[in-house]
Design an enzyme around this catalytic site. Sequence first.
Site, PDB file in Angstrom:
ATOM      1  N   MET A  15      -3.688  -7.175  -7.270  1.00 46.49           N
ATOM      2  CA  MET A  15      -3.316  -8.395  -8.100  1.00 46.49           C
ATOM      3  C   MET A  15      -4.433  -9.054  -8.867  1.00 46.49           C
ATOM      4  O   MET A  15      -3.994 -10.249  -9.208  1.00 46.49           O
ATOM      5  CB  MET A  15      -2.409  -8.877  -7.172  1.00 46.49           C
ATOM      6  CG  MET A  15      -0.942  -8.193  -6.784  1.00 46.49           C
ATOM      7  SD  MET A  15      -0.242  -7.204  -8.072  1.00 46.49           S
ATOM      8  CE  MET A  15       0.957  -8.546  -8.311  1.00 46.49           C
ATOM      9  N   HIS A  44       1.526   0.848 -12.984  1.00 39.81           N
ATOM     10  CA  HIS A  44       2.390  -0.380 -13.304  1.00 39.81           C
ATOM     11  C   HIS A  44       3.944  -0.040 -13.392  1.00 39.81           C
ATOM     12  O   HIS A  44       4.187   0.962 -14.011  1.00 39.81           O
ATOM     13  CB  HIS A  44       1.847  -0.913 -14.637  1.00 39.81           C
ATOM     14  CG  HIS A  44       2.707  -2.062 -15.067  1.00 39.81           C
ATOM     15  ND1 HIS A  44       2.381  -3.422 -14.838  1.00 39.81           N
ATOM     16  CD2 HIS A  44       3.431  -2.383 -15.891  1.00 39.81           C
ATOM     17  CE1 HIS A  44       3.050  -4.327 -15.033  1.00 39.81           C
ATOM     18  NE2 HIS A  44       3.802  -3.562 -15.898  1.00 39.81           N
ATOM     19  N   LEU A 104      -7.349  -9.568 -12.066  1.00 40.26           N
ATOM     20  CA  LEU A 104      -8.028  -9.061 -13.266  1.00 40.26           C
ATOM     21  C   LEU A 104      -9.435  -8.609 -12.598  1.00 40.26           C
ATOM     22  O   LEU A 104     -10.108  -9.213 -11.820  1.00 40.26           O
ATOM     23  CB  LEU A 104      -7.960  -9.869 -14.153  1.00 40.26           C
ATOM     24  CG  LEU A 104      -6.795 -10.035 -14.962  1.00 40.26           C
ATOM     25  CD1 LEU A 104      -6.707 -11.229 -15.932  1.00 40.26           C
ATOM     26  CD2 LEU A 104      -6.000  -8.689 -15.546  1.00 40.26           C
ATOM     27  N   ASN A 134       1.598   2.947  -2.575  1.00 42.31           N
ATOM     28  CA  ASN A 134       0.905   3.915  -3.543  1.00 42.31           C
ATOM     29  C   ASN A 134      -0.349   4.335  -2.897  1.00 42.31           C
ATOM     30  O   ASN A 134      -0.942   5.624  -3.364  1.00 42.31           O
ATOM     31  CB  ASN A 134       0.658   3.279  -4.820  1.00 42.31           C
ATOM     32  CG  ASN A 134       1.720   3.173  -5.506  1.00 42.31           C
ATOM     33  OD1 ASN A 134       2.282   4.139  -6.186  1.00 42.31           O
ATOM     34  ND2 ASN A 134       2.471   1.927  -5.597  1.00 42.31           N
ATOM     35  N   GLY A 190       0.850  -1.394   0.135  1.00 45.03           N
ATOM     36  CA  GLY A 190      -0.097   0.067  -0.051  1.00 45.03           C
ATOM     37  C   GLY A 190       0.663   1.241  -0.104  1.00 45.03           C
ATOM     38  O   GLY A 190       0.243   2.182   0.560  1.00 45.03           O
TER      39      GLY A 190
HETATM   40  C1  GRF Z   1       3.757  -1.294  -7.376  1.00 42.94           C
HETATM   41  O1  GRF Z   1       4.898  -1.364  -7.972  1.00 42.94           O
HETATM   42  C2  GRF Z   1       2.597  -1.195  -8.684  1.00 42.94           C
HETATM   43  O2  GRF Z   1       3.092  -0.719  -9.613  1.00 42.94           O
HETATM   44  C3  GRF Z   1       2.243  -2.654  -8.781  1.00 42.94           C
HETATM   45  O3  GRF Z   1       2.578  -3.244  -7.477  1.00 42.94           O
HETATM   46  C4  GRF Z   1       3.085  -2.424  -6.482  1.00 42.94           C
HETATM   47  C5  GRF Z   1       2.320  -1.984  -5.442  1.00 42.94           C
HETATM   48  O4  GRF Z   1       3.057  -1.662  -4.274  1.00 42.94           O
HETATM   49  N1  GRF Z   1       1.072  -2.796  -9.588  1.00 42.94           N
HETATM   50  P1  GRF Z   1       2.225  -0.991  -3.146  1.00 42.94           P
HETATM   51  O5  GRF Z   1       1.396  -1.778  -2.518  1.00 42.94           O
HETATM   52  O6  GRF Z   1       1.394   0.366  -3.621  1.00 42.94           O
HETATM   53  O7  GRF Z   1       3.219  -0.575  -2.024  1.00 42.94           O
END
Ligand code: GRF
Length: 177
Positions: free
Chosen positions: A82, A101, A84, A12, A10
Amino acid sequence: MIGVLVSGTGTNLQALIDARLPIAAVASNRSDAAALERADAAGIPNRTFALESYADREARDRELAEWFQLRGVDLVVLAGYMHLLTPAFLDRFPDRIVNVHPSLLPEFPGARAIDDALAAGVETTGVTVHYVDEGLDTGAVIRQEPVSVEPRETLVERIHAAEHRILPEVVTELCAH
Ligand code: GRF
């Protein structure tokens, strides 16, 4: 209002929270996602929609979409989600679902994008924010930022830093529309 989908740590999601974006709800497919603790700490309603609890993926996605819509969500951000999504979810938020991504799509889609870029020996990889469709990392690109592979020791850190910068920027712009 924004709904965020998560599966992992998390960071992001945290970048979106720190940017003071209007997040109405956070949902995960895994109850052990550390991202849910970040939502709790920020006082954001959060819930797990585990696939095992539903007859099929469509039933899960329908309930997830309803839970978001009840909370006023009109923009969905996948931040390390993770699974679809099926049309049962996608059709509820047309052109309002985005994903971050860690590669320059269409290069290196999938869950191992950074390792795949290293294995391919490219000099430059990067970060993409794109619209989400039924495919694996296939929707229209909104923004990309290149990141040089060298110095390799800090590649993962620099990719994440780019994600944490451009995702809130793009989401802020989409919120204005
Ligand atoms: C990130 O690198 C994102 O691009 C990918 O999964 C990772 C998630 O990281 N899809 P977080 O859970 O936001 O730390």
